[in-house]
Design an enzyme around this catalytic site. Structure first.
Site, mmCIF file in Angstrom:
data_model
loop_
_atom_site.group_PDB
_atom_site.id
_atom_site.type_symbol
_atom_site.label_atom_id
_atom_site.label_comp_id
_atom_site.label_asym_id
_atom_site.label_seq_id
_atom_site.Cartn_x
_atom_site.Cartn_y
_atom_site.Cartn_z
ATOM 1 N N ASP A 163 12.633 7.294 -16.790
ATOM 2 C CA ASP A 163 13.813 8.036 -16.308
ATOM 3 C C ASP A 163 14.257 7.662 -14.894
ATOM 4 O O ASP A 163 15.015 8.398 -14.266
ATOM 5 C CB ASP A 163 13.558 9.555 -16.372
ATOM 6 C CG ASP A 163 13.369 10.052 -17.794
ATOM 7 O OD1 ASP A 163 13.934 9.434 -18.723
ATOM 8 O OD2 ASP A 163 12.648 11.052 -17.984
ATOM 9 N N HIS A 182 -11.372 -6.139 -13.659
ATOM 10 C CA HIS A 182 -10.007 -6.647 -13.865
ATOM 11 C C HIS A 182 -9.038 -6.112 -12.813
ATOM 12 O O HIS A 182 -7.852 -6.441 -12.833
ATOM 13 C CB HIS A 182 -9.522 -6.281 -15.269
ATOM 14 C CG HIS A 182 -8.347 -7.076 -15.733
ATOM 15 N ND1 HIS A 182 -7.065 -6.566 -15.765
ATOM 16 C CD2 HIS A 182 -8.243 -8.358 -16.175
ATOM 17 C CE1 HIS A 182 -6.232 -7.495 -16.217
ATOM 18 N NE2 HIS A 182 -6.919 -8.593 -16.467
ATOM 19 N N LYS A 218 3.084 -5.887 -14.998
ATOM 20 C CA LYS A 218 2.589 -4.736 -15.749
ATOM 21 C C LYS A 218 3.224 -3.497 -15.123
ATOM 22 O O LYS A 218 2.759 -2.986 -14.109
ATOM 23 C CB LYS A 218 1.062 -4.629 -15.657
ATOM 24 C CG LYS A 218 0.300 -5.874 -16.166
ATOM 25 C CD LYS A 218 -0.247 -6.664 -15.040
ATOM 26 C CE LYS A 218 -0.937 -7.940 -15.419
ATOM 27 N NZ LYS A 218 -1.657 -8.091 -16.595
ATOM 28 N N HIS A 273 3.750 -12.053 -15.822
ATOM 29 C CA HIS A 273 2.448 -11.389 -15.711
ATOM 30 C C HIS A 273 2.577 -9.956 -15.209
ATOM 31 O O HIS A 273 1.586 -9.314 -14.860
ATOM 32 C CB HIS A 273 1.566 -12.216 -14.754
ATOM 33 C CG HIS A 273 0.112 -11.931 -14.839
ATOM 34 N ND1 HIS A 273 -0.620 -11.436 -13.782
ATOM 35 C CD2 HIS A 273 -0.764 -12.081 -15.857
ATOM 36 C CE1 HIS A 273 -1.890 -11.298 -14.139
ATOM 37 N NE2 HIS A 273 -2.004 -11.677 -15.387
ATOM 38 N N ASP A 325 -7.389 -2.858 7.028
ATOM 39 C CA ASP A 325 -7.501 -1.848 8.082
ATOM 40 C C ASP A 325 -7.305 -0.440 7.523
ATOM 41 O O ASP A 325 -7.731 -0.159 6.415
ATOM 42 C CB ASP A 325 -6.537 -2.163 9.226
ATOM 43 C CG ASP A 325 -6.918 -3.448 9.964
ATOM 44 O OD1 ASP A 325 -8.098 -3.838 9.867
ATOM 45 O OD2 ASP A 325 -6.059 -4.050 10.610
ATOM 46 N N LYS A 355 -7.022 -5.553 -9.277
ATOM 47 C CA LYS A 355 -6.485 -6.461 -8.260
ATOM 48 C C LYS A 355 -5.952 -5.616 -7.107
ATOM 49 O O LYS A 355 -4.823 -5.121 -7.153
ATOM 50 C CB LYS A 355 -5.357 -7.324 -8.844
ATOM 51 C CG LYS A 355 -5.743 -8.053 -10.154
ATOM 52 C CD LYS A 355 -4.677 -7.818 -11.191
ATOM 53 C CE LYS A 355 -5.061 -8.160 -12.601
ATOM 54 N NZ LYS A 355 -5.749 -9.356 -12.908
#
Length: 394
Positions: free
Chosen positions: A144, A312, A139, A137, A319, A314
């Protein structure tokens, strides 16, 4: 040790230094110091940064994504990658079999024919069908060994914006990283690549640190042990928050332990706010998530439904100086089965920007109150109860 590193260490407050040590102990790795970090707050900004970074690549591009579609966005990125191969750039793509199930084989063949190195993670095997519940999952895109982009998005029009239909992209958050952390992530990509039978990658370019930059820690999981560390980090972050916990998550089906941790935080006087989707692309998860609202609301947790478009992103803010951004949902699949890519940022200014983004999202959201919630339609309550029974299978 460089003077800039010494200066950075001496400027850290004692409580922050203690928190830093605790996080490193949980994950078993150190923070990577002295990086430039930029928050990416929309699909347009995320993908413009991706396209610009790929265009300027000189040596190697490594891409690891759950979903890589052959729509307008996927084709544009594929076209750029083919051009970079012609220029002598080494390009590697690792995609998940289930996540990219509907991407035609012809699309991958054309990329391979153009000279792009391809590997697929978690392919279906008749000899072990149950293993197909595991997903890569992640991404992440690395350029470089100097730049990296990660977050909650995939490669597809819904994350970028529909060019022909002029529809808005889903609400997602990404992060651009420049400095030593990019090489750290490249080393992690190399391990994933070889784990899925890719030929070893030899790029070893070293990157000079950005003076007085931001410490970043990778929170990548590729094993049961790694996922256990991710869960432990979330519980540590919730349990040690003193002022605020601002969580944005699209697929929120918490365990009893996480529910208890959030409730305990409220009892300590912590301001706990959850930004969750007002509409979702996965109805069963949407209803299962809402099954937990009543208990959380009763405990004093504030819940907001995002109204504009599909949420979508996350992210989690704890704090004034600690935050987590990445691919992990707060559900059984992400925390127990998936390979995930997240980064932790320990720095006040970045956390301030992420908090401001959270408040901006709240302005496009509806706050759920206990009285109104109790009066929702009966059929919704039935669907919530039903799908909550399958929390570990959604």
């Amino acid at each position: 040790m460089h003077d800039s590193q010494l200066s950075s260490i001496h400027s850290i407050k004692p409580e922050t230094a203690s928190q830093k040590s605790a996080i490193e102990e949980i994950l078993g790795i150190p923070f990577t110091e002295n990086n430039h970090v930029r928050l990416l707050q929309s699909g347009k900004e995320i993908f413009q940064t991706i396209f610009d970074s790929v265009t300027n690549a000189r040596h190697i591009v490594c891409i690891e994504f759950y979903i890589f579609k052959n729509d307008d966005t996927g084709k544009r990125l594929a076209g750029l990658l083919k051009e970079k191969v012609k220029q002598g750039v080494d390009v590697h793509i690792l995609y998940d079999h289930f996540g990219s199930l509907f991407t035609p084989i012809k699309f991958w063949r054309e990329l391979k024919k153009a000279g792009i190195n391809l590997r697929v993670s978690h392919p279906f095997k008749w000899s072990a069908p149950r293993h197909y519940i595991h997903r890569d999952h992640k991404k992440v895109l690395i350029i470089d060994g100097e730049k990296a982009i990660t977050g909650g998005f995939n490669i597809g029009d819904e994350y970028h914006g529909y060019l022909k239909m002029k529809k808005q992209a889903w609400r997602d958050t990404g992060i651009y990283l420049e400095g030593p952390i990019a090489m750290t992530l490249l080393e992690m990509f190399k391990k994933s690549w070889t784990a899925w039978k890719g030929k070893p990658i030899t790029h070893d370019k070293k990157v000079l640190s950005t003076a007085r930059g931001i410490p970043v820690i990778p929170i990548f999981t590729s094993s049961a042990k790694g996922r256990k560390k991710l869960r432990k980090l979330f519980f540590y972050s919730i349990s040690n928050a003193k002022e605020k916990i601002f969580i944005t998550n699209p697929y929120f089906t918490p365990s009893k332990r996480m529910m208890a941790a959030l409730e305990d935080a409220v009892k300590r006087g912590v301001d706990v706010k959850l930004l969750l989707p007002g509409k979702s692309d996965i109805a069963p998860v949407f209803y299962a998530s809402r099954h937990y609202y009543k208990k959380l609301l009763t405990a004093g947790v504030e819940i907001y439904d995002y109204q504009e478009i599909i949420l979508h992103a996350k992210t989690a803010v704890f704090d004034s100086c600690w935050s987590i951004i990445g691919s992990a949902n707060l559900d059984f699949q992400s925390l127990r089965r998936n390979d995930e890519s997240n980064v932790g940022i320990l720095e006040n200014n970045f956390n301030k920007k992420l908090t401001e983004a959270f408040w901006e999202d709240l302005s496009h959201s509806t706050k759920i109150d206990t009285e109104t919630w109790s009066k929702r339609p009966f059929y919704e309550k039935v669907l919530e109860k039903f799908f909550s029974l399958f929390r570990k299978r959604l």
